[in-house]
Write a protein that holds these residues in place. Structure first.
Motif, PDB file in Angstrom:
ATOM      1  N   VAL A   1       0.844  -1.201   0.000  1.00 47.04           N
ATOM      2  CA  VAL A   1       0.000   0.000   0.000  1.00 47.04           C
ATOM      3  C   VAL A   1       0.877   1.248   0.000  1.00 47.04           C
ATOM      4  O   VAL A   1       0.642   2.195  -0.760  1.00 47.04           O
ATOM      5  CB  VAL A   1      -0.955   0.006   1.203  1.00 47.04           C
ATOM      6  N   ASP A   2       1.904   1.260   0.829  1.00 49.60           N
ATOM      7  CA  ASP A   2       2.773   2.433   0.916  1.00 49.60           C
ATOM      8  C   ASP A   2       3.533   2.699  -0.378  1.00 49.60           C
ATOM      9  O   ASP A   2       3.928   3.838  -0.648  1.00 49.60           O
ATOM     10  CB  ASP A   2       3.783   2.259   2.059  1.00 49.60           C
ATOM     11  N   ALA A   3       3.763   1.677  -1.179  1.00 46.62           N
ATOM     12  CA  ALA A   3       4.531   1.840  -2.418  1.00 46.62           C
ATOM     13  C   ALA A   3       3.730   2.494  -3.529  1.00 46.62           C
ATOM     14  O   ALA A   3       4.284   2.858  -4.572  1.00 46.62           O
ATOM     15  CB  ALA A   3       5.044   0.483  -2.893  1.00 46.62           C
ATOM     16  N   LEU A   4       2.429   2.680  -3.327  1.00 42.98           N
ATOM     17  CA  LEU A   4       1.571   3.212  -4.385  1.00 42.98           C
ATOM     18  C   LEU A   4       1.702   4.716  -4.533  1.00 42.98           C
ATOM     19  O   LEU A   4       1.908   5.446  -3.565  1.00 42.98           O
ATOM     20  CB  LEU A   4       0.101   2.880  -4.082  1.00 42.98           C
ATOM     21  N   ARG A   5       1.516   5.167  -5.750  1.00 45.43           N
ATOM     22  CA  ARG A   5       1.359   6.596  -5.997  1.00 45.43           C
ATOM     23  C   ARG A   5      -0.081   7.001  -5.680  1.00 45.43           C
ATOM     24  O   ARG A   5      -0.942   6.145  -5.423  1.00 45.43           O
ATOM     25  CB  ARG A   5       1.692   6.924  -7.451  1.00 45.43           C
ATOM     26  N   THR A   6      -0.354   8.283  -5.708  1.00 50.25           N
ATOM     27  CA  THR A   6      -1.718   8.767  -5.491  1.00 50.25           C
ATOM     28  C   THR A   6      -2.682   8.094  -6.458  1.00 50.25           C
ATOM     29  O   THR A   6      -2.387   7.943  -7.641  1.00 50.25           O
ATOM     30  CB  THR A   6      -1.768  10.290  -5.694  1.00 50.25           C
ATOM     31  N   GLN A   7      -3.821   7.654  -5.922  1.00 50.35           N
ATOM     32  CA  GLN A   7      -4.883   6.987  -6.684  1.00 50.35           C
ATOM     33  C   GLN A   7      -4.419   5.657  -7.305  1.00 50.35           C
ATOM     34  O   GLN A   7      -4.968   5.204  -8.301  1.00 50.35           O
ATOM     35  CB  GLN A   7      -5.460   7.909  -7.761  1.00 50.35           C
TER      36      GLN A   7
ATOM     37  N   LEU B   1      -8.227  -0.437  -2.743  1.00 49.84           N
ATOM     38  CA  LEU B   1      -7.821  -1.753  -2.270  1.00 49.84           C
ATOM     39  C   LEU B   1      -8.791  -2.796  -2.822  1.00 49.84           C
ATOM     40  O   LEU B   1     -10.012  -2.635  -2.700  1.00 49.84           O
ATOM     41  CB  LEU B   1      -7.837  -1.824  -0.729  1.00 49.84           C
ATOM     42  N   ARG B   2      -8.238  -3.858  -3.428  1.00 50.30           N
ATOM     43  CA  ARG B   2      -9.087  -4.886  -4.011  1.00 50.30           C
ATOM     44  C   ARG B   2      -8.562  -6.272  -3.649  1.00 50.30           C
ATOM     45  O   ARG B   2      -7.354  -6.479  -3.496  1.00 50.30           O
ATOM     46  CB  ARG B   2      -9.132  -4.760  -5.536  1.00 50.30           C
ATOM     47  N   GLY B   3      -9.473  -7.196  -3.537  1.00 47.85           N
ATOM     48  CA  GLY B   3      -9.104  -8.593  -3.393  1.00 47.85           C
ATOM     49  C   GLY B   3      -9.255  -9.288  -4.730  1.00 47.85           C
ATOM     50  O   GLY B   3     -10.004  -8.856  -5.601  1.00 47.85           O
ATOM     51  N   SER B   4      -8.529 -10.398  -4.896  1.00 44.33           N
ATOM     52  CA  SER B   4      -8.643 -11.173  -6.133  1.00 44.33           C
ATOM     53  C   SER B   4      -8.455 -12.642  -5.795  1.00 44.33           C
ATOM     54  O   SER B   4      -7.431 -13.030  -5.215  1.00 44.33           O
ATOM     55  CB  SER B   4      -7.592 -10.722  -7.155  1.00 44.33           C
ATOM     56  N   TRP B   5      -9.446 -13.437  -6.154  1.00 38.47           N
ATOM     57  CA  TRP B   5      -9.426 -14.855  -5.841  1.00 38.47           C
ATOM     58  C   TRP B   5      -9.580 -15.651  -7.142  1.00 38.47           C
ATOM     59  O   TRP B   5     -10.596 -15.519  -7.830  1.00 38.47           O
ATOM     60  CB  TRP B   5     -10.558 -15.187  -4.868  1.00 38.47           C
ATOM     61  N   LEU B   6      -8.578 -16.450  -7.460  1.00 38.80           N
ATOM     62  CA  LEU B   6      -8.590 -17.226  -8.693  1.00 38.80           C
ATOM     63  C   LEU B   6      -8.870 -16.328  -9.903  1.00 38.80           C
ATOM     64  O   LEU B   6      -8.340 -15.223 -10.014  1.00 38.80           O
ATOM     65  CB  LEU B   6      -9.650 -18.335  -8.610  1.00 38.80           C
ATOM     66  N   TYR B   7      -9.689 -16.825 -10.790  1.00 39.13           N
ATOM     67  CA  TYR B   7     -10.163 -16.085 -11.953  1.00 39.13           C
ATOM     68  C   TYR B   7     -11.568 -16.605 -12.203  1.00 39.13           C
ATOM     69  O   TYR B   7     -11.991 -17.630 -11.643  1.00 39.13           O
ATOM     70  CB  TYR B   7      -9.265 -16.323 -13.175  1.00 39.13           C
ATOM     71  N   LYS B   8     -12.321 -15.905 -13.003  1.00 41.15           N
ATOM     72  CA  LYS B   8     -13.700 -16.317 -13.270  1.00 41.15           C
ATOM     73  C   LYS B   8     -13.730 -17.253 -14.472  1.00 41.15           C
ATOM     74  O   LYS B   8     -12.939 -17.101 -15.402  1.00 41.15           O
ATOM     75  CB  LYS B   8     -14.570 -15.081 -13.548  1.00 41.15           C
TER      76      LYS B   8
END
Length: 348
Positions: free
Chosen positions: A257-263, A290-297
């Protein structure tokens, strides 16, 4: 009375033990298919089973089942009412079994089904000579993809693809990948295929070397006290547009999270312990997503195939070791060491 056919399977009693034994070969019921396994693999989530105590696995009944959820092979039998697939078809078996009729299953998102069954928890997993599953879990494997590629796509590369689609990284949107196990390495490879500058982060020198081979511009040691400054520098001085954590480690999640730029956008893939995140400092004042990702659809399958094919992504280079099923003890010991790339079992 005829003897019930038996198959080789890999079970995990817990406490970092693996057994290669046998189980009955089941006949497919209505709507089911049986797949003769050609290739299967060890996933990072299989190591959670491997490391879990034997007492807990016995309590939940997990130790009775074959382990694994990454499988590709040839359909050798189908039950009544099955029109697709047909016997002889080459398929990948989607790794979660939904009820088939709820809103999530109808959307091809069976992982969200309230009644979902998980391979190796509720039924035999895919590290077995045969896999029984609903026919609706069949994903077609085109002739230009061999079985090793099918095993990679079944979870490892598919999971990375699902996560990358949530980041929208490209040539002007650099990406940081925390955790350079097989899924992290696939994120590096696919991110590079989308044109992004990719920064890899992992404590293991062996996996940092693999990340460079997969296309990372730099691969950084997660224990470096100047890690964030180095990520920002590698990303052009502003931070990365997106970060993906595959490790599940609290410190990695916070740093991602800290490594991200604005937006910027952070996607969590790894299963692990929760991190302490400061909403005001890390999220609100920078409008971070912030998003979660589980497998793929399941409905993303054709897009995944098309992406790998058109971009000529060399995903087979993710494989560092191949084992026969009878050598599963050695394979899991290697996987548990967290230095290898993808480990496959050859059942052919």
């Amino acid at each position: 009375m005829a003897a019930v056919p038996q198959m080789t399977c890999i079970r995990c009693p817990g406490d970092e033990r693996v057994d290669v034994g046998v189980a009955s070969v089941e006949e497919p019921g209505p709507g089911d298919m049986r797949v003769r396994t050609m290739m299967s693999a060890i996933c990072g989530s299989d190591l959670h089973h491997y490391r879990t105590s034997a007492a807990l696995r016995d309590e939940y009944g997990w130790s009775q089942w074959a382990l694994g959820h990454e499988n590709t092979g040839i359909v050798d039998a189908v039950g009544p009412g099955v029109e697709y697939p047909a016997v002889g078809d080459r398929v990948v078996v989607f790794g979660i079994v939904g009820c088939g009729h709820c809103v999530h299953c109808r959307r091809g998102e069976g992982m969200f089904c309230a009644d979902a069954q998980h391979f190796s928890r509720h039924r035999h997993g895919t590290n077995a000579a045969y896999c029984l599953a609903p026919a609706r879990n069949a994903l077609p494997l085109p002739d230009d993809f061999d079985f090793e590629i099918g095993a990679l796509l079944s979870c490892n590369v598919g999971t990375a693809y699902g996560a990358l689609r949530k980041t929208e990284v490209s040539g002007d949107k650099p990406l940081a990948v925390f955790g350079l196990g097989p899924v992290g390495l696939a994120c590096v490879m696919l991110g590079r295929a989308r044109g992004a500058t990719v920064v890899g982060i992992d404590p293991a020198a062996e996996r940092r070397a693999l990340a460079l081979e997969c296309g990372a511009r730099v691969a950084l040691d997660s224990s470096d006290p100047d890690l964030l400054a180095r990520i920002v520098e590698a990303a052009g001085g502003e931070g990365v547009a997106a970060s993906i954590d595959t490790s599940g480690h609290p410190s990695a999640r916070a740093a991602a999270v800290d490594a991200l730029r604005t937006q910027g956008t952070y996607v969590e893939v790894g299963v692990g312990h929760d991190a302490t995140i400061a909403p005001s400092r890390q999220i609100i004042f920078r409008e971070v997503t912030l998003r979660g990702s589980w497998l793929y659809k399941q409905h993303e399958w054709e897009g995944l195939l098309d992406f790998v094919r058109r971009r000529q992504v060399p995903i087979k280079s993710l494989i560092t070791h191949r084992f026969r099923p009878e050598d599963a003890v050695q394979a899991f010991e290697l996987a548990d060491g967290a230095t290898a790339g993808k480990i496959l079992f050859d059942w052919s």
